[in-house]
Design an enzyme around this catalytic site. Structure first.
Site, PDB file in Angstrom:
ATOM      1  N   ASP A   8       2.574 -18.781 -40.864  1.00  0.00           N
ATOM      2  CA  ASP A   8       3.831 -18.077 -40.537  1.00  0.00           C
ATOM      3  C   ASP A   8       5.073 -18.621 -41.244  1.00  0.00           C
ATOM      4  O   ASP A   8       6.115 -18.842 -40.602  1.00  0.00           O
ATOM      5  CB  ASP A   8       4.063 -18.090 -39.020  1.00  0.00           C
ATOM      6  CG  ASP A   8       2.953 -17.404 -38.241  1.00  0.00           C
ATOM      7  OD1 ASP A   8       1.925 -17.056 -38.845  1.00  0.00           O
ATOM      8  OD2 ASP A   8       3.105 -17.236 -37.020  1.00  0.00           O
TER       9      ASP A   8
ATOM     10  N   LYS B  90      -1.302 -10.984 -37.855  1.00  0.00           N
ATOM     11  CA  LYS B  90      -1.711 -11.156 -36.452  1.00  0.00           C
ATOM     12  C   LYS B  90      -0.584 -10.734 -35.528  1.00  0.00           C
ATOM     13  O   LYS B  90       0.564 -10.634 -35.959  1.00  0.00           O
ATOM     14  CB  LYS B  90      -2.050 -12.631 -36.199  1.00  0.00           C
ATOM     15  CG  LYS B  90      -0.836 -13.542 -36.441  1.00  0.00           C
ATOM     16  CD  LYS B  90      -1.225 -14.996 -36.422  1.00  0.00           C
ATOM     17  CE  LYS B  90      -0.049 -15.906 -36.682  1.00  0.00           C
ATOM     18  NZ  LYS B  90       1.086 -15.791 -35.763  1.00  0.00           N
TER      19      LYS B  90
ATOM     20  N   CYS C 109       2.482 -21.582 -33.121  1.00  0.00           N
ATOM     21  CA  CYS C 109       1.411 -20.968 -33.929  1.00  0.00           C
ATOM     22  C   CYS C 109       0.589 -22.000 -34.694  1.00  0.00           C
ATOM     23  O   CYS C 109      -0.614 -21.823 -34.870  1.00  0.00           O
ATOM     24  CB  CYS C 109       1.999 -19.917 -34.864  1.00  0.00           C
ATOM     25  SG  CYS C 109       2.583 -18.460 -33.949  1.00  0.00           S
TER      26      CYS C 109
END
Ligand SMILES: [Zn+2]
Length: 196
Positions: free
Chosen positions: A19, A110, A152
């Site tokens: 990310d 995602k 994450c």
């Protein structure tokens, strides 16, 4: 001698860059302090160490309608300001990291309809999941880096262990939302067998 030889244990290494997106870097809607520096450092790392990795993977938070993950009154633990809307500029890879876009073997998206903290919940454009892609490439060891350490990155590293991979957290190539939560995440990862 008709026995086939035993399959070799997977020994290759993958780098999973979690990310590294505009919304998680300074100026974004859910900025992590040090996010842009991580983007630049991770790009440098990929340029310097590309040959050591069988696969270089990037995950993207890619929300369409993630339900309670987005909130007008976020608690910054389970609910968050609107971020990484699929297709928006905020969801793009940070420009410093995007300088190595050509080196990325796999991009998994995602969180389309949920939290989607872990890159292992994502799929590439062909719908293939990350664990399957890693195994197919003979990967046995995963290095996890990116944003954010306490969310994450944590979830991705834990799932990598659950999937049976050896895992290293590259702490110098990661940044967290909250310092205390990030320290707790590092301890949790160590307890789960992750090398830090
Ligand atoms: Zn999200």
């Amino acid at each position: 001698m008709t026995d086939s030889p035993p399959a070799a244990a997977p020994t290759r290494t993958a780098l999973v860059c979690v990310d590294v997106q505009n919304d998680f870097c300074e100026g974004g809607s859910l900025a992590v302090t040090g996010g842009a520096a991580v983007a630049a450092a991770l790009a440098d790392h990929v340029r310097a160490h590309r040959a050591e990795y069988a696969l270089v993977v990037a995950s993207r938070d890619w929300h369409v309608d993630p339900g309670a993950h987005w909130s007008d009154h976020p608690d910054f633990v389970r609910s968050w300001p609107v971020h990484c809307r699929a297709g928006s500029e905020g969801a793009e890879l940070h420009p410093a990291f995007a300088t190595v876009a050509d080196e990325l073997d796999v991009v998994v998206d995602k969180g389309q309809y949920g939290d989607g903290y872990s890159a292992f919940l994502g799929a590439d454009r062909a719908g293939r999941d990350l664990a399957g892609l890693l195994r197919e490439a003979g990967v046995g060891r995963v290095v996890v880096a990116g944003l954010a350490t306490d969310h994450c990155v944590r979830a991705t590293a834990l799932d990598a262990r659950r999937e049976g991979f050896a895992v290293r957290l590259a702490l110098e190539l990661a940044a967290g939302v909250d310092p205390d939560a990030s320290r707790a995440a590092v301890e949790e990862l160590r307890a789960a067998g992750v090398t830090v």
